[in-house]
Design an enzyme around this catalytic site. Structure first.
Site, PDB file in Angstrom:
ATOM      1  N   CYS A 332       7.968  -6.297   6.694  1.00 50.10           N
ATOM      2  CA  CYS A 332       8.382  -6.356   5.287  1.00 50.10           C
ATOM      3  C   CYS A 332       9.417  -5.298   4.894  1.00 50.10           C
ATOM      4  O   CYS A 332      10.432  -5.648   4.293  1.00 50.10           O
ATOM      5  CB  CYS A 332       7.181  -6.271   4.349  1.00 50.10           C
ATOM      6  N   GLN A 379       5.462 -11.684  15.042  1.00 50.62           N
ATOM      7  CA  GLN A 379       5.052 -12.459  13.874  1.00 50.62           C
ATOM      8  C   GLN A 379       6.169 -13.436  13.555  1.00 50.62           C
ATOM      9  O   GLN A 379       7.325 -13.033  13.500  1.00 50.62           O
ATOM     10  CB  GLN A 379       4.883 -11.530  12.673  1.00 50.62           C
ATOM     11  N   ASP A 381       7.561 -14.371  11.022  1.00 51.27           N
ATOM     12  CA  ASP A 381       7.547 -13.910   9.649  1.00 51.27           C
ATOM     13  C   ASP A 381       8.707 -14.467   8.830  1.00 51.27           C
ATOM     14  O   ASP A 381       9.742 -14.815   9.377  1.00 51.27           O
ATOM     15  CB  ASP A 381       7.707 -12.373   9.684  1.00 51.27           C
ATOM     16  N   HIS A 383      10.203 -13.434   4.656  1.00 51.19           N
ATOM     17  CA  HIS A 383       9.993 -12.899   3.321  1.00 51.19           C
ATOM     18  C   HIS A 383      10.910 -13.651   2.386  1.00 51.19           C
ATOM     19  O   HIS A 383      12.101 -13.804   2.659  1.00 51.19           O
ATOM     20  CB  HIS A 383      10.249 -11.397   3.305  1.00 51.19           C
ATOM     21  N   HIS A 508       5.227 -13.146   1.385  1.00 48.31           N
ATOM     22  CA  HIS A 508       5.120 -12.928   2.827  1.00 48.31           C
ATOM     23  C   HIS A 508       4.472 -14.193   3.378  1.00 48.31           C
ATOM     24  O   HIS A 508       3.479 -14.644   2.839  1.00 48.31           O
ATOM     25  CB  HIS A 508       4.173 -11.779   3.184  1.00 48.31           C
TER      26      HIS A 508
HETATM   27 ZN    ZN Z   1       5.499  -8.997   4.948  1.00 48.96          ZN
END
Ligand code: ZN
Ligand code: ZN
Length: 641
Positions: A332, A379, A381, A383, A508
């Site tokens: 993040c 991850q 991921d 955002h 997230h």
């Molecule tokens: Zn995050």
């Protein structure tokens, strides 16, 4: 007193009665099946005396919580009693019920082995058959200590109880255990459907400083059928263990030089890349852009994000001449720096920054497990920076990605929405808008979900996805978390349509969670027999003798040119052996080539899905497999004989 039953009916009694007496009053059958009672929502012992108005539900072994757990805990006492009969010098520690059954930690004078388990089961059978009544009693602390003086672990447990604690015991025949209960009324209730499973070491009170005890894992069910189904499932899970298959299929390795840091082998990398190639295509189509941020970042950043104060124990940190740094445990803060790299306006939102980022977390070594629990993972991921009005639509888009992705592997899943916890940041309006946004998105999609009241993160509500694999096991993978906090800590802004500065909300989200763990789940779910689009080797060319090596090479080159992952087995082995070998490698397609095939430009196709598929022209085969890879269909494997 008025007792309100589960069906809403009310029973009235003039004097106090125990839960089991009321159960008998309702029906003998119910009393026989009773394991515990739920009184005003709380699981209690059947012996509990009710003396005022309350609600009452009699729990049986069909009730996983309270009912089955009580049956299993009584089974654990029966096991301890059997062990005391066979090993009078053994000292008892603790023996709780767990999700999959129960265990007891025991200090044996001489170590026991798995060969001793049938003998213990045999002794348990006798105790169950004797139908010993289980009785509860309490003792004052001094008497309790005297009573348990030959059991040092129990003495320690009693000593640690708070001053005003009720110290209760349960007695069945010649055996008494310190125990808070609840328990069945007699040993017979344990029934016949139990099994001692395995032995493991366990430190007393979970601390390496203490003595290592012997933990006997066991399980119990209301019926023999349920027990058998469970045993079949764990045996199947053992066969599918991703650590075993990962080794056999050359996918990944582990080394003592990097505990919890898996190494991916060439075939594992191909699998990972195939997975991520699809992931990238899906996300690009959904409007995501990909970024890549550093693994090591300055302490000041982690202080701003709050990780340094709240997460430092789990971070790897290092000192350099430029000061203190930490290896990122989450992506993040890096994403936020990218957001802040230029002024943002409402026109930029939603801004979807994807990052399959490598993170490191210092998990305890005892917790590590293959690819499932590691210290270093990727991850998948992203955002997403949005305005409050965009919550519903953006969440709907994310759920669609997750839904499509899981369907691809044949996973079903459950959804949980977690709402505002007591200790949280953000205003009432923000929370209401965020929770409603999540709820409306799920409802618009027609997705059933359960609500975990108060279980959200302190920085925002979230949706978790629990996927169900082919053995019925669940894995928490995808999550969507709304966050009011980090945008505030980093003072994120965008210029609104009104020309003023506003604060975005951050989402997230992950789909796989940890890519490594997801691969572990896929290995077990498919038992290593991956769908063709994921298989590290999609086709194996098998010449029936050395004479057809040149033609095999020609077929291999044509497939390779068509973008198919192909290998040839040119060893001077019998064709039957080569086929068996390719089957063990779980390769989806084998192309057997000999005289006839070479002369007519054909290939003989054998697949994992249909066995012998007959002869095809090479072009037809290539067109068919390309279509299968493109559409990513899940073809059912032929059952092995
Ligand atoms: Zn995050
Ligand atoms: Zn107990």
């Amino acid at each position: 007193m008025r007792i309100t039953l589960k069906d809403g009916s009310v029973k009235e009694y003039a004097e106090a009665k125990s839960a089991i007496e009321i159960a008998r009053d309702l029906s003998e059958g119910l009393a026989r099946a009773a394991c515990a009672a739920k009184v005003d929502g709380e699981v209690k012992d059947l012996r509990t005396v009710l003396d005022r108005d309350c609600t009452l539900e009699i729990l049986t072994a069909k009730d996983a919580e309270g009912g089955l757990s009580t049956l299993r805990h009584t089974a654990s006492h029966v096991m301890a009693q059997a062990i005391k009969h066979l090993f009078p010098e053994a000292k008892l520690a603790i023996g709780p019920s767990i999700d999959s059954g129960f265990y007891y930690d025991i200090d044996f004078p001489e170590p026991i082995t798995a060969d001793d388990l049938p003998r213990i089961e045999e002794e348990m059978r006798k105790i169950v058959k004797e139908d010993l009544p289980v009785e509860r009693f309490e003792l004052p602390r001094a008497e309790a200590l005297e009573f348990m003086k030959d059991e040092p672990y129990k003495v320690e447990l009693i000593t640690d109880l708070p001053e005003d604690a009720v110290i209760s015991f349960y007695k069945q025949g010649d055996f008494t255990d310190l125990c808070a209960g609840p328990h069945l009324m007699s040993t017979k209730g344990v029934g016949k459907a139990y099994k001692l499973l395995n032995i493991a070491g366990a430190y007393w009170r979970g601390s390496e400083k203490n003595k290592m005890l012997t933990r006997i894992y066991a399980t119990a069910f209301p019926t023999k059928d349920e027990l058998d189904a469970y045993i079949t499932r764990i045996e199947e899970a053992k066969k599918r263990d991703h650590r075993k298959l990962g080794r056999e299929l050359d996918l990944f390795m582990l080394s003592d030089y990097g505990p919890g840091f898996p190494f991916f082998l060439p075939k594992g990398v191909i699998l990972k890349n195939a997975l991520m190639e699809h992931w990238r295509r899906v996300h690009k189509k959904a409007g995501y852009v990909e970024i890549s941020t550093p693994i090591i970042l300055n302490r000041v950043l982690w202080e701003t994000s709050g990780h340094w104060d709240h997460y430092k124990e789990d971070m790897f940190t290092l000192s350099t001449e430029d000061g203190e740094f930490a290896i990122k445990p989450m992506n993040c803060p890096g994403s936020i720096l990218v957001y802040q790299n230029e002024p943002r306006s409402y026109r930029d939102l939603p801004l979807r920054l994807a990052e399959p980022g490598i993170v490191h977390r210092n998990e305890k070594s005892g917790q590590l497990h293959g690819l499932m629990r590691v210290r270093c993972f990727t991850q998948d991921d992203a955002h997403i920076y949005i305005t409050q009005d965009q919550i519903k639509d953006e969440v709907r888009r994310i759920v669609e990605i997750i839904d499509n992705m899981y369907k691809l592997f044949g996973f079903t899943y459950g959804v949980e929405l977690s709402t505002r916890p007591e200790d949280s940041m953000g205003t009432d309006e923000e929370w209401a808008a965020a929770e409603n946004g999540l709820r409306e998105a799920l409802e618009a999609l027609g997705l059933p979900y359960t609500i975990n009241e108060g279980d959200g993160a302190f920085y925002g509500p979230k949706i978790d996805f629990h996927l169900v694999d082919c053995l019925g096991r669940t894995w928490q993978c995808a999550t969507i978390q709304l966050d009011f906090q980090l945008p505030q800590r980093f003072e994120l802004e965008y210029k609104g349509e009104d020309g003023l500065k506003h604060r975005p909300i951050m989402i997230h989200r992950v789909v796989f969670g940890s890519i490594e763990r997801f691969i572990g789940i896929l290995i077990e779910h498919f038992a290593g027999a991956f769908p063709t689009w994921l298989a590290p080797v999609q086709v194996k060319v098998l010449p029936i003798s050395d004479k057809f090596e040149a033609y095999a090479k020609q077929v291999e080159e044509a497939l390779d040119a068509a973008g198919i992952r192909v290998e040839s087995d040119l060893r001077s082995e019998k064709i039957g052996y080569k086929i068996r070998q390719a089957q063990l490698e779980k390769v989806p397609y084998m192309l057997v080539v000999g005289q006839k095939e070479e002369e007519s430009g054909l290939v003989s196709v054998r697949s994992r899905f249909a066995g012998d598929e007959g002869q095809k022209s090479l072009e037809d085969f290539i067109a068919a497999i390309q279509e299968e890879i493109r559409t990513k269909v899940l073809r059912e494997n032929v059952k092995e004989a």
